[in-house]
Design an enzyme around this catalytic site. Structure first.
Site, PDB file in Angstrom:
ATOM      1  CG  HIS A  35      -4.204  -4.543  11.657  1.00 18.03           C
ATOM      2  ND1 HIS A  35      -2.970  -5.198  11.193  1.00 18.03           N
ATOM      3  CD2 HIS A  35      -3.939  -3.324  11.844  1.00 18.03           C
ATOM      4  CE1 HIS A  35      -2.277  -4.097  11.104  1.00 18.03           C
ATOM      5  NE2 HIS A  35      -2.802  -3.104  11.496  1.00 18.03           N
ATOM      6  CB  CYS A  83      13.850  26.912   0.347  1.00 18.49           C
ATOM      7  SG  CYS A  83      15.210  28.101   1.027  1.00 18.49           S
ATOM      8  CG  MET A  84       8.344  24.222  -2.492  1.00 18.80           C
ATOM      9  SD  MET A  84       7.411  25.076  -3.561  1.00 18.80           S
ATOM     10  CE  MET A  84       6.169  26.119  -2.389  1.00 18.80           C
ATOM     11  CG  ASP A  85      11.435  24.277  -5.027  1.00 18.44           C
ATOM     12  OD1 ASP A  85      10.573  23.467  -5.057  1.00 18.44           O
ATOM     13  OD2 ASP A  85      11.228  25.552  -5.293  1.00 18.44           O
ATOM     14  CE  LYS A 111      -0.370  -0.231   5.028  1.00 19.31           C
ATOM     15  NZ  LYS A 111      -1.143  -0.751   6.075  1.00 19.31           N
ATOM     16  NE  ARG A 130      -3.025  -7.739   7.665  1.00 17.91           N
ATOM     17  CZ  ARG A 130      -3.305  -8.427   8.928  1.00 17.91           C
ATOM     18  NH1 ARG A 130      -4.150  -9.673   8.619  1.00 17.91           N
ATOM     19  NH2 ARG A 130      -3.436  -7.723   9.919  1.00 17.91           N
ATOM     20  CE1 TYR A 183      11.871  32.891   0.735  1.00 16.30           C
ATOM     21  CE2 TYR A 183      12.408  30.513   0.921  1.00 16.30           C
ATOM     22  CZ  TYR A 183      12.053  31.722   0.180  1.00 16.30           C
ATOM     23  OH  TYR A 183      11.633  31.637  -1.021  1.00 16.30           O
ATOM     24  NE  ARG A 187      -6.985  -0.068  10.567  1.00 16.95           N
ATOM     25  CZ  ARG A 187      -5.619  -0.072  10.043  1.00 16.95           C
ATOM     26  NH1 ARG A 187      -4.861   1.032  10.387  1.00 16.95           N
ATOM     27  NH2 ARG A 187      -5.516  -1.231   9.717  1.00 16.95           N
TER      28      ARG A 187
HETATM   29  C1  LIG Z   1      -0.381  -1.673   6.817  1.00 12.51           C
HETATM   30  C2  LIG Z   1      -1.215  -2.889   7.470  1.00 12.51           C
HETATM   31  C3  LIG Z   1      -0.242  -4.106   7.649  1.00 12.51           C
HETATM   32  C4  LIG Z   1       1.363  -4.159   7.491  1.00 12.51           C
HETATM   33  O1  LIG Z   1       1.746  -3.735   8.910  1.00 12.51           O
HETATM   34  P1  LIG Z   1       3.330  -3.571   9.186  1.00 12.51           P
HETATM   35  O2  LIG Z   1       3.387  -3.156  10.518  1.00 12.51           O
HETATM   36  O3  LIG Z   1       3.894  -2.534   8.087  1.00 12.51           O
HETATM   37  O4  LIG Z   1       4.051  -4.914   8.705  1.00 12.51           O
HETATM   38  C5  LIG Z   1      -0.928  -5.305   7.980  1.00 12.51           C
HETATM   39  N1  LIG Z   1      -2.302  -5.234   8.016  1.00 12.51           N
HETATM   40  C6  LIG Z   1      -3.067  -4.259   7.828  1.00 12.51           C
HETATM   41  C7  LIG Z   1      -4.495  -4.389   7.776  1.00 12.51           C
HETATM   42  C8  LIG Z   1      -2.363  -2.823   7.498  1.00 12.51           C
HETATM   43  O5  LIG Z   1      -3.427  -1.868   7.456  1.00 12.51           O
END
Ligand SMILES: *Cc1c(COP(=O)(O)O)cnc(C)c1O
Length: 381
Positions: free
Chosen positions: A165, A310-312, A40, A218, A264, A135
């Protein structure tokens, strides 16, 4: 000049490090356990397609993203592996899910009923259980069973997995983690296990509790070589390799006299005659103003930034005259000197996850494999 971009600032992504981290994680969790590569947010800023391809040839069997758009983008770039979308998808967009052969996360019976109308054949789904993260996910056994039964009876849905999770897997105290784990165990036991992919582990869980991962992990932050938390850094079960580094070059060098102001607000004043270098990176690249007291590495030594960012562009104080074109490392290693993502995260009062994500797409990504540049990605050109 490097191919693919014309500015002297770039991110280097070491794909060999990604491969190393995936292979060692597979060994750690067991070769029979699925490794779901979490890509992601453009692979935490590293580049979703390149990381996905590397993870898949290194042992990952599935990918995970947050949003439907991210999954479609991977399909358009030729990625054919299973992709789980972990975030919510509008039921009205389910035609895109089917068209691109994606796996969705489901946590509401109403969603299934609405989505069912637009599906021509079938879609794959994983059911999400909220065990204490607060969540996304079903709250209790009844909701879970309703969703499971509805999906089973409809021929529009193939239930492929169930997951949850954890909120605190990276912390030293396992109490809340174990509460969530027990809730998940109870929920999973209420549905018949017909060879489902059952998963609860993020990087932290997979690293710390390889026996508690069911049959998939994951793998996000530690695939990129970063520790899920500072607490865990000293007790990692195998060495991780950081994949991300941030590089630039000096584009201007000048000697200024004592009392000269820099940038700046004229907040910095040379305390003596000083050599000042200008770097072509600024807050629009994600090198934000809060980093004004950071250091960078030039010729294997740390040197301080001076004045406002700065920005850049931003400025550094050089120890002596150093030629224009000299390499500067903002994140990464030069010989024995290293500035880690964790160091930058600490300066920013945030977690390491946020650092590569916030280096913007204006900074091209250069991909290294076997010490060769194999690709440059620059959305601008
Ligand atoms: C982002 C995410 C992960 C990955 O977690 P890490 O701590 O980066 O390994 C796993 N499960 C869900 C639902 C997530 O949103």
């Amino acid at each position: 000049m490097q191919p693919g971009f014309f500015r002297d600032t770039w991110v280097e992504v070491n794909l060999d490090a990604i491969e190393h981290n995936v292979r060692l994680m597979k060994q750690h969790i067991g070769e029979e356990v699925h490794l779901i590569a979490v890509v992601k947010a453009n692979a935490y800023g590293h580049g979703a397609k390149q990381v996905a391809e590397t993870a898949l040839i290194s042992g990952a069997t599935m990918l995970a993203v947050a949003f439907l758009d991210e999954a479609i983008s991977l399909r358009r770039q030729g990625i054919q592996a299973p992709i789980l979308v972990m975030g919510a998808i509008r039921a009205s967009d389910v035609d895109m899910v089917e068209k691109h052969n994606l796996t969705v996360t489901v946590f509401s019976l109403g969603w299934l009923k609405e989505a069912e109308k637009s599906i021509r054949n079938f879609i794959d789904l994983h059911i999400k259980v909220d065990t204490g993260m607060g969540r996304l996910g079903v709250q209790n056994e009844n909701e879970l069973i309703d969703i499971f039964d509805f999906a089973q009876e409809s021929n529009r849905f193939h239930v492929k997995g169930i997951y949850t999770h954890f909120a605190t897997a990276d912390e030293d105290d396992p109490t809340y983690f174990l509460t969530q784990y027990d809730r998940f165990k109870k929920m999973v036991s209420t549905i018949p296990n017909q060879r489902l992919i059952v998963h609860c582990a993020n990087s932290a869980t997979g690293l710390k509790f390889p026996s508690k991962v069911y049959n998939a992990v994951r793998f996000g932050i530690s695939m990129y070589g970063l520790s899920p938390s500072p607490e865990m850094k000293s007790e990692l079960p195998f060495p991780l390799q950081e994949a991300f580094s941030l590089q630039t070059k000096i584009v201007h060098v000048k000697k200024v006299t004592k009392g000269t102001k820099i940038s700046y607000g004229a907040t910095y004043e040379a305390k003596e005659d000083e050599w000042i270098g200008t770097l072509p990176i600024g807050y629009a690249d994600g090198w934000i103003r809060k980093l004004k007291d950071a250091e960078v590495i030039i010729q294997n030594k740390r040197v301080p930034l001076v004045g406002r960012i700065c920005m850049d562009q931003c400025m550094v104080k050089l120890p002596y005259e150093i030629p224009v074109g000299t390499n500067v490392t903002l994140i990464g290693k030069q010989n024995h000197e290293e500035i880690t993502i964790d160091e930058i995260a600490k300066r920013l009062d945030t977690i390491n996850y946020e650092v590569p994500c916030t280096i913007t797409s204006r900074v091209p990504r250069m991909y290294i494999k076997d010490e060769c540049i194999i690709e440059v990605s620059n959305p601008l050109l």
